[in-house]
Design a protein around this motif. Structure first.
Motif, PDB file in Angstrom:
ATOM      1  N   HIS A   1       0.837  -1.198   0.000  1.00 50.62           N
ATOM      2  CA  HIS A   1       0.000   0.000   0.000  1.00 50.62           C
ATOM      3  C   HIS A   1       0.879   1.258   0.000  1.00 50.62           C
ATOM      4  CE1 HIS A   1      -3.946   1.675  -0.018  1.00 50.62           C
ATOM      5  NE2 HIS A   1      -3.778   2.361   1.118  1.00 50.62           N
ATOM      6  N   TYR A   2       0.721   2.172   0.986  1.00 53.04           N
ATOM      7  CA  TYR A   2       1.426   3.455   0.948  1.00 53.04           C
ATOM      8  C   TYR A   2       2.391   3.620   2.126  1.00 53.04           C
ATOM      9  CZ  TYR A   2      -1.474   5.152  -2.870  1.00 53.04           C
ATOM     10  OH  TYR A   2      -2.069   5.319  -4.099  1.00 53.04           O
ATOM     11  N   LYS A   3       2.857   2.518   2.671  1.00 52.10           N
ATOM     12  CA  LYS A   3       3.663   2.634   3.889  1.00 52.10           C
ATOM     13  C   LYS A   3       4.986   3.355   3.641  1.00 52.10           C
ATOM     14  CE  LYS A   3       6.193  -1.768   3.689  1.00 52.10           C
ATOM     15  NZ  LYS A   3       6.494  -3.022   4.401  1.00 52.10           N
ATOM     16  N   ASP A   4       5.470   3.374   2.397  1.00 47.83           N
ATOM     17  CA  ASP A   4       6.745   4.037   2.124  1.00 47.83           C
ATOM     18  C   ASP A   4       6.588   5.515   1.808  1.00 47.83           C
ATOM     19  OD1 ASP A   4       8.609   1.903   2.403  1.00 47.83           O
ATOM     20  OD2 ASP A   4       7.833   1.040   0.547  1.00 47.83           O
ATOM     21  N   ASP A   5       5.376   6.031   1.794  1.00 49.78           N
ATOM     22  CA  ASP A   5       5.152   7.443   1.487  1.00 49.78           C
ATOM     23  C   ASP A   5       5.310   8.348   2.700  1.00 49.78           C
ATOM     24  OD1 ASP A   5       4.631   6.754  -1.085  1.00 49.78           O
ATOM     25  OD2 ASP A   5       2.744   7.843  -1.234  1.00 49.78           O
ATOM     26  N   GLU A   6       5.472   7.759   3.862  1.00 47.95           N
ATOM     27  CA  GLU A   6       5.514   8.562   5.085  1.00 47.95           C
ATOM     28  C   GLU A   6       6.643   9.586   5.017  1.00 47.95           C
ATOM     29  OE1 GLU A   6       6.056   7.950   9.921  1.00 47.95           O
ATOM     30  OE2 GLU A   6       5.695   6.229   8.620  1.00 47.95           O
ATOM     31  N   GLY A   7       6.302  10.837   5.264  1.00 45.28           N
ATOM     32  CA  GLY A   7       7.319  11.879   5.295  1.00 45.28           C
ATOM     33  C   GLY A   7       7.558  12.558   3.961  1.00 45.28           C
ATOM     34  N   THR A   8       6.883  12.122   2.914  1.00 46.98           N
ATOM     35  CA  THR A   8       7.114  12.760   1.617  1.00 46.98           C
ATOM     36  C   THR A   8       6.233  13.983   1.421  1.00 46.98           C
ATOM     37  OG1 THR A   8       5.515  11.283   0.547  1.00 46.98           O
ATOM     38  CG2 THR A   8       7.835  10.623   0.505  1.00 46.98           C
ATOM     39  N   ASN A   9       5.251  14.209   2.295  1.00 44.74           N
ATOM     40  CA  ASN A   9       4.380  15.374   2.213  1.00 44.74           C
ATOM     41  C   ASN A   9       4.220  15.998   3.583  1.00 44.74           C
ATOM     42  OD1 ASN A   9       3.094  15.538  -0.613  1.00 44.74           O
ATOM     43  ND2 ASN A   9       2.947  13.364  -0.084  1.00 44.74           N
ATOM     44  N   GLU A  10       4.283  17.304   3.627  1.00 49.92           N
ATOM     45  CA  GLU A  10       3.958  18.046   4.836  1.00 49.92           C
ATOM     46  C   GLU A  10       2.957  19.125   4.435  1.00 49.92           C
ATOM     47  OE1 GLU A  10       7.409  19.527   6.727  1.00 49.92           O
ATOM     48  OE2 GLU A  10       8.348  17.558   6.986  1.00 49.92           O
ATOM     49  N   LEU A  11       1.694  18.907   4.721  1.00 54.20           N
ATOM     50  CA  LEU A  11       0.635  19.804   4.282  1.00 54.20           C
ATOM     51  C   LEU A  11       0.144  20.654   5.449  1.00 54.20           C
ATOM     52  CD1 LEU A  11      -1.396  17.274   2.127  1.00 54.20           C
ATOM     53  CD2 LEU A  11       0.139  19.058   1.303  1.00 54.20           C
TER      54      LEU A  11
ATOM     55  N   GLU B   1      17.752  -1.830  -0.690  1.00 52.55           N
ATOM     56  CA  GLU B   1      16.807  -2.563   0.138  1.00 52.55           C
ATOM     57  C   GLU B   1      17.524  -3.226   1.318  1.00 52.55           C
ATOM     58  OE1 GLU B   1      12.940  -5.411  -0.622  1.00 52.55           O
ATOM     59  OE2 GLU B   1      14.668  -5.642  -1.940  1.00 52.55           O
ATOM     60  N   GLU B   2      18.692  -3.813   1.046  1.00 52.88           N
ATOM     61  CA  GLU B   2      19.455  -4.456   2.123  1.00 52.88           C
ATOM     62  C   GLU B   2      19.915  -3.410   3.139  1.00 52.88           C
ATOM     63  OE1 GLU B   2      23.209  -7.530   2.487  1.00 52.88           O
ATOM     64  OE2 GLU B   2      23.395  -5.766   1.216  1.00 52.88           O
ATOM     65  N   LYS B   3      20.367  -2.252   2.657  1.00 56.01           N
ATOM     66  CA  LYS B   3      20.834  -1.186   3.549  1.00 56.01           C
ATOM     67  C   LYS B   3      19.703  -0.722   4.460  1.00 56.01           C
ATOM     68  CE  LYS B   3      22.827   3.473   3.406  1.00 56.01           C
ATOM     69  NZ  LYS B   3      23.286   4.562   2.498  1.00 56.01           N
ATOM     70  N   ARG B   4      18.502  -0.587   3.896  1.00 54.02           N
ATOM     71  CA  ARG B   4      17.373  -0.148   4.698  1.00 54.02           C
ATOM     72  C   ARG B   4      16.990  -1.195   5.741  1.00 54.02           C
ATOM     73  NH1 ARG B   4      11.291   1.419   2.576  1.00 54.02           N
ATOM     74  NH2 ARG B   4      10.526   2.211   4.588  1.00 54.02           N
ATOM     75  N   GLN B   5      17.033  -2.463   5.349  1.00 50.67           N
ATOM     76  CA  GLN B   5      16.696  -3.529   6.298  1.00 50.67           C
ATOM     77  C   GLN B   5      17.706  -3.578   7.450  1.00 50.67           C
ATOM     78  OE1 GLN B   5      16.513  -6.935   3.718  1.00 50.67           O
ATOM     79  NE2 GLN B   5      14.389  -6.573   3.116  1.00 50.67           N
ATOM     80  N   ARG B   6      18.987  -3.370   7.121  1.00 54.88           N
ATOM     81  CA  ARG B   6      20.019  -3.340   8.183  1.00 54.88           C
ATOM     82  C   ARG B   6      19.781  -2.195   9.137  1.00 54.88           C
ATOM     83  NH1 ARG B   6      24.039  -4.207   4.074  1.00 54.88           N
ATOM     84  NH2 ARG B   6      24.618  -2.017   4.358  1.00 54.88           N
ATOM     85  N   SER B   7      19.439  -1.021   8.606  1.00 60.53           N
ATOM     86  CA  SER B   7      19.225   0.146   9.469  1.00 60.53           C
ATOM     87  C   SER B   7      17.996  -0.039  10.357  1.00 60.53           C
ATOM     88  CB  SER B   7      19.069   1.415   8.619  1.00 60.53           C
ATOM     89  OG  SER B   7      17.897   1.343   7.823  1.00 60.53           O
ATOM     90  N   MET B   8      16.976  -0.713   9.810  1.00 55.83           N
ATOM     91  CA  MET B   8      15.770  -0.963  10.615  1.00 55.83           C
ATOM     92  C   MET B   8      16.054  -1.958  11.741  1.00 55.83           C
ATOM     93  SD  MET B   8      12.879  -1.142   7.586  1.00 55.83           S
ATOM     94  CE  MET B   8      11.556  -1.556   8.708  1.00 55.83           C
ATOM     95  N   LYS B   9      16.914  -2.955  11.464  1.00 54.26           N
ATOM     96  CA  LYS B   9      17.274  -3.917  12.500  1.00 54.26           C
ATOM     97  C   LYS B   9      18.119  -3.269  13.583  1.00 54.26           C
ATOM     98  CE  LYS B   9      17.182  -7.990   9.487  1.00 54.26           C
ATOM     99  NZ  LYS B   9      18.021  -9.049   8.835  1.00 54.26           N
ATOM    100  N   GLY B  10      18.945  -2.285  13.157  1.00 53.29           N
ATOM    101  CA  GLY B  10      19.827  -1.642  14.124  1.00 53.29           C
ATOM    102  C   GLY B  10      19.157  -0.592  14.972  1.00 53.29           C
ATOM    103  N   SER B  11      17.985  -0.131  14.479  1.00 54.50           N
ATOM    104  CA  SER B  11      17.308   0.957  15.215  1.00 54.50           C
ATOM    105  C   SER B  11      16.477   0.439  16.373  1.00 54.50           C
ATOM    106  CB  SER B  11      16.415   1.733  14.260  1.00 54.50           C
ATOM    107  OG  SER B  11      15.430   0.885  13.704  1.00 54.50           O
TER     108      SER B  11
END
Length: 490
Positions: free
Chosen positions: A359-369, A480-490
């Protein structure tokens, strides 16, 4: 706003382009094509063994005004690097803008520009490397066999098609077109060198060949016009016919004297169609007319030459007499995710299922209205997006394109997911050009979004740009791998 991440080595900042392109098969309005990057001088020094004389591949050698080197990047990709003299482009901004203009082009019959370098006094262009020499080498200095007649006809058509593409994309001027500007890729297919799309210098000459081959109007006023390019194309036709570099005036004398057989390359040993040869002679004669307005258009060239083609099913490498290429795509750095696997297989149905589920889960933060922007118009465009999503879910891709276009065209909100979804709709509708533009626009909105890269890889594959597609797929997998690593580390 930058629209892509470099696929050519160490990561770069996305490039910014103030001037819009003309659209086309691989450009968006304010960006260049996938895989275009600004290189550092250190990278290119490493790639070319510090610009070693052993790396020079241009026939002019070290005395040529602009030397071309063979190089290899850290990712093992082969490149051609054109090094300009220090005074050729004194203003780095002008050089960069000119390079970016050429960098917007992407076509499988062009040896495409993939980057540039402005560092101190250095001005360099970086292009795809073509491993099977120039037309000049195959015609004038061949060792094993001369190109057969059908291959010569293919060369003429492919270069005409490349010129037509460049003209349509707003780059109709090609400087110093000759047999050295025609290159052969790993498959033996002819490609037009992108280097001729840039002048040799900001104010310098556009022609470096003998004056006997230069368009007459250039000798009069020093300016290159689209008609000048047609004249130069005529000289290439003469090369293909004769196997020699004959000055146009001499060739025209032979043509007027109807000495066509005298002009034909004796190494063909009569293995050509007299009717086809006459048609090419006539076309060359038209191209070489003294008055520019009397020369054919580039579209006329393509139309005429397309009718002469034969052996369409025979691969170029066979006709050129070179080994069959090893078509081994780069190995991804790690096992592919479900999205990566679907894109590598060009499985549009599987990609559709993934985009629906995420769905749109990756759109977070792309708009500030702001509150003031929640107007009736905002409610209308959100309703358009909702209708688009329903059509997308139900695989009514035409309706989805219409609804998503309403959402995008208003421009109040930007959504990388909408661009990705419309990109897939275009792929289902057999419109890979539009799909690529949308995927690139998704990257503009979200520069490190792997889905944008994945969608570009599929569109590039559909456009038969398989090497660029493989590079883009690898970049997507790494992001994609870089993002998954950062999510695991956070």
């Amino acid at each position: 706003m930058g629209c892509f991440q470099s696929t050519l080595g160490p990561s770069k900042q996305p490039l910014n382009h103030a001037n819009g392109g003309n659209g086309g098969s691989a450009a968006v309005g304010d960006g260049v094509s996938p895989g275009f990057s600004e290189f550092s001088l250190a990278e290119l020094k490493t790639a070319t063994d510090n610009f070693s004389s052993k790396s020079i591949v241009s026939e002019g050698g070290e005395k040529a005004p602009n030397v071309v080197y063979r190089g290899r990047l850290q990712n093992r990709r082969l490149i051609a690097v054109k090094k300009f003299s220090k005074l050729a482009w004194p203003d780095p901004k002008q050089f960069a803008e000119e390079a970016k203009g050429v960098g917007r082009l992407r076509h499988k019959k062009v040896a495409n520009l993939i980057g540039y370098c402005c560092d101190g006094d250095e001005r360099l262009l970086v292009a795809e490397f073509m491993p099977n020499d120039t037309l000049a080498k195959h015609l004038f200095h061949w060792e094993n066999q001369t190109p057969e007649w059908a291959m010569r006809l293919r060369v003429a058509l492919y270069i005409a098609e490349a010129l037509e593409y460049c003209s349509i994309e707003g780059r109709p001027l090609y400087h110093d077109l000759n047999a050295y500007r025609v290159l052969f890729d790993e498959n033996g297919d002819p490609r037009l060198s992108c280097f001729g799309l840039m002048k040799n210098s900001r104010d310098g000459k556009s022609y470096s060949t003998n004056l006997a081959y230069t368009p007459p109007e250039y000798l009069r006023n020093g300016r290159v016009t689209p008609e000048s390019v047609i004249f130069s194309f005529g000289t290439v036709l003469l090369d293909l016919l004769s196997g020699k570099h004959i000055p146009p005036s001499h060739a025209l004398d032979m043509i007027r004297g109807k000495n066509i057989l005298v002009l034909m390359d004796s190494h063909l040993e009569g293995n050509f169609s007299g009717e086809e040869a006459t048609a090419v002679f006539n076309l060359a004669s038209q191209c070489l007319q003294y008055e520019p307005r009397e020369r054919p258009s580039v579209k006329d060239l393509v139309t005429t030459l397309a009718l002469l083609q034969n052996k369409a099913d025979v691969p170029s490498y066979l006709m050129l007499g070179i080994p069959k290429p090893e078509d081994v795509p780069p190995t991804p750095p790690q096992p592919l995710s479900p999205m990566g696997d679907a894109c590598s297989r060009l499985d549009l149905t599987a990609i559709h299922q993934i985009l629906v589920s995420t769905h749109y889960k990756d759109d977070e933060g792309t708009n500030e209205l702001s509150f003031q922007e929640w107007t009736q118009q905002m409610r209308d465009i959100l309703e358009a997006r909702k209708r688009g999503d329903l059509a997308f879910r139900d695989k009514d891709f035409k309706t989805a394109i219409d609804c998503y276009s309403q959402f995008i065209d208003v421009g109040t909100m930007v959504s990388p997911t909408v661009y990705a979804r419309r990109s897939l709709c275009y792929l289902f509708s057999d419109q890979p050009d539009a799909a690529l533009r949308d995927a690139m626009q998704a990257q503009c909105v979200y520069p490190d979004w792997s889905t944008a890269f994945y969608m570009q890889s599929v569109a590039l594959s559909k456009l038969d740009m398989h090497k660029d597609a493989a590079d883009m797929l690898n970049d997507a997998a790494q992001l994609e791998e870089k993002r998954q690593r950062s999510m695991k580390g956070s």
